[in-house]
Scaffold this motif. Structure first.
Motif, PDB file in Angstrom:
ATOM      1  N   VAL A  79       0.834  -1.207   0.000  1.00 40.42           N
ATOM      2  CA  VAL A  79       0.000   0.000   0.000  1.00 40.42           C
ATOM      3  C   VAL A  79       0.864   1.250   0.000  1.00 40.42           C
ATOM      4  N   ASP A  80       1.903   1.257   0.824  1.00 38.87           N
ATOM      5  CA  ASP A  80       2.809   2.408   0.860  1.00 38.87           C
ATOM      6  C   ASP A  80       3.487   2.605  -0.494  1.00 38.87           C
ATOM      7  N   ASP A  81       3.847   1.512  -1.118  1.00 41.87           N
ATOM      8  CA  ASP A  81       4.469   1.558  -2.444  1.00 41.87           C
ATOM      9  C   ASP A  81       3.510   2.183  -3.456  1.00 41.87           C
ATOM     10  N   TRP A  82       2.266   1.747  -3.430  1.00 43.56           N
ATOM     11  CA  TRP A  82       1.246   2.273  -4.346  1.00 43.56           C
ATOM     12  C   TRP A  82       1.021   3.770  -4.127  1.00 43.56           C
ATOM     13  N   GLU A  83       0.923   4.180  -2.872  1.00 40.52           N
ATOM     14  CA  GLU A  83       0.688   5.590  -2.572  1.00 40.52           C
ATOM     15  C   GLU A  83       1.869   6.452  -2.986  1.00 40.52           C
ATOM     16  N   ALA A  84       3.091   5.971  -2.753  1.00 41.82           N
ATOM     17  CA  ALA A  84       4.273   6.756  -3.092  1.00 41.82           C
ATOM     18  C   ALA A  84       4.334   7.047  -4.589  1.00 41.82           C
ATOM     19  N   VAL A  85       3.993   6.040  -5.398  1.00 33.98           N
ATOM     20  CA  VAL A  85       4.107   6.200  -6.848  1.00 33.98           C
ATOM     21  C   VAL A  85       2.895   6.913  -7.427  1.00 33.98           C
ATOM     22  N   LYS A  87       0.148   8.467  -5.877  1.00 33.55           N
ATOM     23  CA  LYS A  87      -0.376   9.685  -5.243  1.00 33.55           C
ATOM     24  C   LYS A  87       0.695  10.748  -5.060  1.00 33.55           C
ATOM     25  N   ASN A  88       1.878  10.323  -4.586  1.00 36.12           N
ATOM     26  CA  ASN A  88       2.938  11.287  -4.313  1.00 36.12           C
ATOM     27  C   ASN A  88       3.844  11.521  -5.512  1.00 36.12           C
ATOM     28  N   GLN A  89       3.641  10.713  -6.570  1.00 33.62           N
ATOM     29  CA  GLN A  89       4.452  10.811  -7.789  1.00 33.62           C
ATOM     30  C   GLN A  89       5.943  10.720  -7.477  1.00 33.62           C
ATOM     31  N   GLN A  90       6.275   9.688  -6.716  1.00 35.30           N
ATOM     32  CA  GLN A  90       7.666   9.391  -6.383  1.00 35.30           C
ATOM     33  C   GLN A  90       8.090   8.107  -7.090  1.00 35.30           C
ATOM     34  N   LEU A  91       9.396   7.895  -7.176  1.00 38.77           N
ATOM     35  CA  LEU A  91       9.924   6.721  -7.852  1.00 38.77           C
ATOM     36  C   LEU A  91      10.926   5.993  -6.955  1.00 38.77           C
ATOM     37  N   VAL A  92      11.006   4.682  -7.140  1.00 41.61           N
ATOM     38  CA  VAL A  92      12.063   3.901  -6.503  1.00 41.61           C
ATOM     39  C   VAL A  92      13.380   4.265  -7.175  1.00 41.61           C
ATOM     40  N   THR A  93      14.398   4.523  -6.377  1.00 42.74           N
ATOM     41  CA  THR A  93      15.708   4.863  -6.925  1.00 42.74           C
ATOM     42  C   THR A  93      16.334   3.634  -7.577  1.00 42.74           C
ATOM     43  N   GLU A 150       5.616   5.139 -13.702  1.00 36.94           N
ATOM     44  CA  GLU A 150       6.950   4.536 -13.727  1.00 36.94           C
ATOM     45  C   GLU A 150       7.437   4.207 -15.137  1.00 36.94           C
ATOM     46  N   ARG A 151       6.566   4.299 -16.126  1.00 36.06           N
ATOM     47  CA  ARG A 151       6.940   3.851 -17.473  1.00 36.06           C
ATOM     48  C   ARG A 151       8.063   4.668 -18.100  1.00 36.06           C
TER      49      ARG A 151
END
Length: 261
Positions: A79-85, A87-93, A150-151
């Protein structure tokens, strides 16, 4: 390794593992019924065919359901992963450390070392299981495991590690050598649907299910160790003035001479 190659590898391992036993522990499959009861699955008095045997055969050929025991803490991470990407428009480094390949290699080493009693022939089967999981990850990441946001990052990863002009032939990297635990977890929870549409037989599905559940348990163990270490570090940071020595004692010339000798 394709799905068919993975199936053949698992089937070959199954055959090798069970050869010394002489027969399957589940016993032989029941054959067609004979005698008076045989008419129920065969030809009726009016000359038409019954359907019971057909239903029985369908049930026997049906794949077992791949049920995964996903701990609550991993659900929270998803869930945290989904929200970060999203909703927050963040990416995994990227690239991640450890990568998917490194994580699965660690898991394989853990299996070889501990040889869990509830897993079938771990020393024989773990190489095929790990290879299969890596194949599933590499082939499913771009198609099924990414959020829209993420694409563009995925396209850049492909250019940087696989398709770009600067990539040396023979040194290309698959996604499993770039992405890490976040996307591996997404793949694991998607695995039941992937397996259902694959050519793996029932025995192979059971093997994959058991090993993936063991992998999820291992991830939880590592996560708890990490949480414990973070807690220890936080506590040490808070108590640093009390538990750490502010200044070290001066040593004598004699001690310094002894240390050099």
């Amino acid at each position: 390794m394709t799905n068919i190659e993975l199936q053949k590898s698992l089937q070959k391992s199954n055959a090798h593992a069970s050869a010394s036993g002489g027969s399957s522990s589940r016993g032989p499959k029941a054959g067609p019924r004979e005698g008076a009861g045989g008419a129920r699955g065969g030809t009726r008095k009016d000359g038409t065919r019954g359907t019971k045997r057909g239903r029985d055969e369908d049930d026997s050929n049906r794949k077992p359901e791949l049920k995964l025991n996903l701990p609550e803490i991993l659900k929270v991470i998803l869930v945290d992963d989904w929200e970060a990407v999203t909703k927050n428009q963040q990416l995994v480094t990227l690239p991640r450390d450890p990568t998917v390949v490194a994580l699965l290699d660690e898991f394989a080493a853990y299996i070889v070392k501990t040889k869990p009693a509830h897993l079938r022939d771990p020393l024989l089967l773990i190489p095929s299981i790990i290879s299969g999981l890596i194949v599933y990850f590499d082939r499913s990441l771009g198609a099924n495991l990414l959020y829209r946001f993420e694409r563009p990052q995925f396209a850049e990863v492909r250019r940087q590690y696989k398709t770009g002009q600067q990539v040396i032939i023979g040194q290309e990297k698959e996604p499993s050598a770039v992405y890490g635990a976040e996307h591996l977890l997404r793949m694991l929870v998607s695995l039941p649907g992937m397996i259902a549409s694959s050519s793996l037989d029932a025995d192979s599905v059971i093997l994959v299910r058991d090993y993936v559940n063991e992998l999820l348990g291992w991830v939880i163990f590592l996560f708890r160790v990490l949480v414990l270490m973070i807690s220890v570090f936080s506590w040490m940071a808070r108590e640093r003035s009390r538990i750490f020595q502010a200044s070290y004692e001066q040593t004598s010339i004699q001690y310094q001479n002894i240390s050099r000798s």
